[in-house]
Design an enzyme around this catalytic site. Structure first.
Site, PDB file in Angstrom:
ATOM      1  N   ASP A   1      70.684  94.046 -16.548  1.00 59.53           N
ATOM      2  CA  ASP A   1      71.705  93.257 -15.520  1.00 59.53           C
ATOM      3  C   ASP A   1      73.107  93.857 -15.772  1.00 59.53           C
ATOM      4  O   ASP A   1      73.546  93.761 -16.776  1.00 59.53           O
ATOM      5  CB  ASP A   1      71.674  91.554 -16.087  1.00 59.53           C
ATOM      6  CG  ASP A   1      73.180  91.021 -15.516  1.00 59.53           C
ATOM      7  OD1 ASP A   1      73.807  91.540 -14.758  1.00 59.53           O
ATOM      8  OD2 ASP A   1      72.861  89.937 -15.757  1.00 59.53           O
TER       9      ASP A   1
ATOM     10  N   GLN B   1      78.439  93.173 -15.627  1.00 56.65           N
ATOM     11  CA  GLN B   1      79.262  93.532 -16.351  1.00 56.65           C
ATOM     12  C   GLN B   1      79.428  95.139 -16.787  1.00 56.65           C
ATOM     13  O   GLN B   1      80.496  95.197 -17.188  1.00 56.65           O
ATOM     14  CB  GLN B   1      79.476  92.611 -17.440  1.00 56.65           C
ATOM     15  CG  GLN B   1      79.573  91.075 -17.187  1.00 56.65           C
ATOM     16  CD  GLN B   1      81.011  90.851 -16.230  1.00 56.65           C
ATOM     17  OE1 GLN B   1      81.855  91.286 -16.716  1.00 56.65           O
ATOM     18  NE2 GLN B   1      80.906  89.738 -15.748  1.00 56.65           N
TER      19      GLN B   1
ATOM     20  N   LYS C   1      82.191  92.972  -8.537  1.00 51.21           N
ATOM     21  CA  LYS C   1      83.170  92.816  -9.869  1.00 51.21           C
ATOM     22  C   LYS C   1      83.649  94.449  -9.945  1.00 51.21           C
ATOM     23  O   LYS C   1      84.168  94.811 -11.093  1.00 51.21           O
ATOM     24  CB  LYS C   1      82.099  92.547 -10.963  1.00 51.21           C
ATOM     25  CG  LYS C   1      81.953  90.900 -11.243  1.00 51.21           C
ATOM     26  CD  LYS C   1      80.972  90.751 -12.310  1.00 51.21           C
ATOM     27  CE  LYS C   1      80.283  89.527 -12.172  1.00 51.21           C
ATOM     28  NZ  LYS C   1      80.796  88.123 -12.446  1.00 51.21           N
TER      29      LYS C   1
END
Lengths: 141, 413
Positions: free
Chosen positions: B200, B203, B226
């Site tokens: 994932d 971030q 993001k």
């Protein structure tokens, strides 16, 4: 006075630090859990009834000062009151926060007015109303 | 090119706006980053002069839109070091990318008794899809535990990742504590037992130079919003040999080869996994975001964030009375700081800071298992990106002082 100063007054912080009627009840007539899934605040209400009168009331929960102080004020306000008085107060409280009605609480409920500043912070209205929505579920509309 | 912070800040129009009468101090990029003018202009230009649906029209506008959309796919593949563009699948967000893997690859390959390994620091989007799949298939979820400093405890890795494990799914970097996980040890173990690895990268990709081939990820999921791009664009990368075996998970236009009344055949990659009209303007805007990031340089961004992180940690440490989460080893940490005032709920901190024009995230950050692990309701989270300054950190400290004043009476000593 800034918004946060007017919100975080002595009365709110006092209810947060010294919650009234706090704790689980072993025997009760009504029990309801409430949660704000987005922020995780939780309130559980316990009520014991004597006929139409709320003879005992308590809460447990976790969350921000507004959600917990509001629950404390709720239990303090409703102790010894009738279900119909509870419904009327519930209506008035939610009117203050959700319909922008000018609060006109009688003197014994004046602590509740300290939560009026919440309506200027939309993100926090759900904190202030959590205990009241939980009460609404517990006693029905 | 040197890292020109003043120029970077000028590129982001929102940073010169005011919030509640105060200059905006934006410390919530881990939730969604701000957008540079080039991205905003690219989207505007598309709608003003280039708008048309893609892959269908024979006229100029449609071809132009198709070309730009597919160019963004090529830029994405280069940015992450993929072998080719067709292994880049556009979705709506990281969550949809992970659900795509769960619904397509997962439902085909995970069977009763199989195991899926996650960590206790996962975001709900890399937890709930696996819970749903495990329930459907009677598979088993296992978790790599945490050390107290929020790094992963890998001491029993061989016992956790066993021959029964089909997938290991974890974040590259935690959205709560900023922990950058040691993926190489985990991937090595996954290879030994033949398990696939999903990272994932929501971030990670925005803060860290990342190469999916060198790092040997099987699946890599992330979001445009993001990393300076618009909302509504997610990306799924997977190795071509894996994507080739994945059946469609959503049916509709664009994903087909031939359709009869009772059956259809499906298109080749990447179209097979992209049903319906996609977020065309968003994907094209994302292309501009990637160009912006490349012009600054991912290593330069990482260095800048490390400097801010060190500065902020020192100042917060000096402030006193705060509980700080996450490792002090900055090589294992990105520009995210989670902290608490013991005795003050994060939401109260967030509201007081908001009044000072300071935007931080408060609450459980969609990572409730971690909050349970720490025994807390949530945290206050300040997160940095390339446009943040030491002055932003100073403002945060001024805001925290105000929290301390207001809550002085109830603060634990």
């Amino acid at each position: 006075m800034s918004l946060s100063d007017s919100l975080y007054q002595e009365v709110l912080l006092d209810h947060y630090q010294n919650p009234r009627h706090h704790g689980k009840m072993e025997q009760f007539h009504l029990h309801q859990e409430g949660v704000n899934p987005l922020c995780g605040d939780e309130v559980e209400l316990y009520l014991k009834l004597n006929g139409d009168i709320i003879s005992e009331i308590s809460f447990v929960g976790k969350g921000c000062s507004i959600s917990q102080a509001s629950a404390s004020m709720l239990t303090d306000s409703l102790y010894g009151k009738t279900i119909s008085e509870a419904k009327s107060l519930l209506h008035q409280f939610k009117g203050m926060l959700l319909e922008d009605k000018v609060p006109n609480f009688s003197e014994e409920y004046e602590d509740l007015e300290s939560l009026e500043a919440v309506k200027k912070i939309p993100a926090r209205i759900k904190c202030a109303t959590l205990a009241w929505n939980t009460l609404e579920k517990a006693i029905g509309k | 090119m040197s890292f020109d912070l003043e120029k970077i800040r000028r590129d982001f129009p929102i940073l010169s706006t005011q919030m509640n009468g105060k200059p905006l101090v934006f410390l919530d990029s881990a939730a969604s980053s701000q957008k540079p003018k080039s991205v905003i202009d690219t989207i505007r230009k598309y709608y003003e002069a280039e708008n048309a649906n893609i892959h269908r029209g024979v006229y100029y506008l449609s071809q132009k839109a198709t070309e730009k959309y597919e160019m963004a796919r090529i830029k994405t593949s280069r940015f992450i070091g993929a072998a080719c563009a067709k292994v880049v699948i556009f979705t709506r967000n990281t969550t949809e990318s992970i659900n795509l893997v769960a619904q397509s690859w997962g439902r085909t390959n995970i069977h009763e008794g199989d195991e899926i390994v996650l960590t206790e620091l996962e975001h709900h989007s890399n937890l709930v899809p696996w819970q749903m799949l495990a329930q459907e298939k009677q598979a088993v979820l296992k978790f790599i535990p945490l050390n107290q400093d929020s790094t992963l405890d890998l001491t029993n890795l061989d016992e956790i990742i066993t021959e029964r494990v089909k997938l290991v799914a974890l974040a590259q970097m935690s959205n709560v504590t900023g922990t950058i996980h040691d993926l190489s040890a985990i991937i090595r173990r996954a290879r030994e037992v033949g398990a696939k690895v999903l990272i994932d990268g929501a971030q990670g990709i925005c803060h860290l130079p990342t190469n999916v081939q060198k790092e040997d990820f099987d699946f890599y999921a992330f979001s445009a919003h993001k990393m300076l791009g618009p909302t509504g664009v997610g990306i799924l990368y997977a190795k071509e040999e894996i994507l080739d075996t994945m059946p469609p998970w959503m049916g509709g236009g664009d994903m087909i080869s031939k359709v009869w009344k009772d059956k259809s055949t499906y298109a080749d990659l990447p179209a097979r996994l992209e049903a319906g009209t996609p977020n065309i303007s968003g994907v094209i805007g994302f292309g501009a975001a990637l160009e912006y990031l490349e012009s600054v340089g991912m290593q330069e961004i990482r260095n800048h964030e490390l400097e801010l992180l060190q500065y902020a940690l020192d100042r917060l440490e000096d402030f006193g009375g705060l509980e700080l989460y996450g490792t002090n080893d900055l090589s294992k940490r990105g520009g995210v700081i989670s902290f608490n005032f013991p005795g003050v709920h994060p939401h109260d901190v967030g509201s007081i800071l908001d009044e000072e024009g300071i935007a931080i995230r408060v609450g459980h950050h969609c990572a409730q298992p971690f909050m349970d692990f720490k025994g807390i309701a949530g945290t206050c989270r300040a997160s940095f990106y390339l446009y943040n300054t030491k002055e932003d950190v100073d403002s945060l400290l001024v805001g925290l002082k105000k929290v301390k004043e207001i809550f002085g009476r109830v603060l634990k000593r």
